[in-house]
Design an enzyme around this catalytic site. Sequence first.
Site, mmCIF file in Angstrom:
data_model
loop_
_atom_site.group_PDB
_atom_site.id
_atom_site.type_symbol
_atom_site.label_atom_id
_atom_site.label_comp_id
_atom_site.label_asym_id
_atom_site.label_seq_id
_atom_site.Cartn_x
_atom_site.Cartn_y
_atom_site.Cartn_z
ATOM 1 N N ARG A 201 -9.007 -8.586 3.561
ATOM 2 C CA ARG A 201 -7.920 -7.992 4.346
ATOM 3 C C ARG A 201 -8.125 -6.488 4.494
ATOM 4 O O ARG A 201 -8.015 -5.926 5.582
ATOM 5 C CB ARG A 201 -6.583 -8.281 3.644
ATOM 6 N N HIS B 244 0.369 -3.716 11.270
ATOM 7 C CA HIS B 244 1.439 -4.614 11.746
ATOM 8 C C HIS B 244 1.750 -4.383 13.228
ATOM 9 O O HIS B 244 2.903 -4.248 13.619
ATOM 10 C CB HIS B 244 2.696 -4.472 10.878
ATOM 11 N N GLN C 286 0.841 -1.195 0.000
ATOM 12 C CA GLN C 286 0.000 0.000 0.000
ATOM 13 C C GLN C 286 0.881 1.251 0.000
ATOM 14 O O GLN C 286 1.904 1.292 0.666
ATOM 15 C CB GLN C 286 -0.860 -0.025 1.271
ATOM 16 N N SER D 122 4.352 -6.391 2.896
ATOM 17 C CA SER D 122 3.032 -6.270 3.536
ATOM 18 C C SER D 122 1.938 -6.819 2.614
ATOM 19 O O SER D 122 1.923 -8.003 2.301
ATOM 20 C CB SER D 122 2.788 -4.808 3.940
ATOM 21 N N LEU D 123 1.050 -5.958 2.123
ATOM 22 C CA LEU D 123 0.019 -6.378 1.166
ATOM 23 C C LEU D 123 0.645 -7.126 -0.020
ATOM 24 O O LEU D 123 0.066 -8.074 -0.554
ATOM 25 C CB LEU D 123 -0.721 -5.130 0.671
ATOM 26 N N GLN E 139 0.902 -12.157 9.911
ATOM 27 C CA GLN E 139 1.483 -10.933 9.329
ATOM 28 C C GLN E 139 0.802 -9.640 9.787
ATOM 29 O O GLN E 139 1.450 -8.621 9.950
ATOM 30 C CB GLN E 139 1.429 -11.039 7.793
#
Length: 293
Positions: A113, A194, A9, A88-89, A243
């Site tokens: 998500r 996170h 992102q 991440s994503l 995660q």
Amino acid sequence: MKAFVFPGQGAQFVGMGKDLYENSAKAKELFEKANNILGFEITKIMFEGTDEELKQTKVTQPAVFLHSVILAKTLGDIFSPDMVAGHSLGELSALTAAGAISFEDGVRLVSKRAMAMQKACEMEQSTMAAIIGLPDETVENVCAEIENVTPANYNCPGQLVISGSIAGIDAACEKLTALGARRALKLAVSGAFHSPFMEPARQELAKAINETAFAQPICPVYQNVTAKAETAPDTIKKNLIAQLTAPVKWTQSVQNMIADGADNFIEIGPGKVLQGLVGKISKEVQTSGYSTL
């Protein structure tokens, strides 16, 4: 050895993926499939929306995922990874591109998500800050001293993003500036990604991940939580669930990929953020990227 990496992102921009849609019948078909699965025309927002529309989490995450995955699927033989990773994503993009998840399931999971994270952000106010110019250990020590503050993204040496409560992040930024941080910059995000603040989202996503079929990927996937090469579907699932509340070990992932033979890092998707980070982690490797065919 080639390592293909997928952005997260923040890499989005208006117009992303439009040339793919117009120049590839396969890409067009996948974009239309995604519109149907999501229940709204994400292509319209991606290609001609406003920055504000594209910034909504429910749009941003699927948009970055679609750009990356559809591009990987239309590159043909160019996409020939010895290993993959995503920030991440981007981990969901990497897993889908490497065949661990079907395209359709990937779209559903990325949508779930995004919605779950958005909901978690609305439950409790929280934020993030980028700390530039201090050793990771110094930042970790300060986080340990302050309640509700944790390391979130190990981006590259000297760049660590922290997550936590608004009061906690303010206190940490003050302390870290006093310790010599070049910058302690609060980020324009809707919540503490996170970190334990994402626990409600983790629980929601866990259910969806556990109900999704995962296969063995075509190559090892270096996951954010462990920074290690994973190929077993059950391990990949477990790490993907963890995660959301654990830090993204990007620095460590790239270092491990290099130790395992990667010398050519290729970013797939919008922007050049990861090329920049990989270059800061190691001057010895080659970096390049594809954001279109």
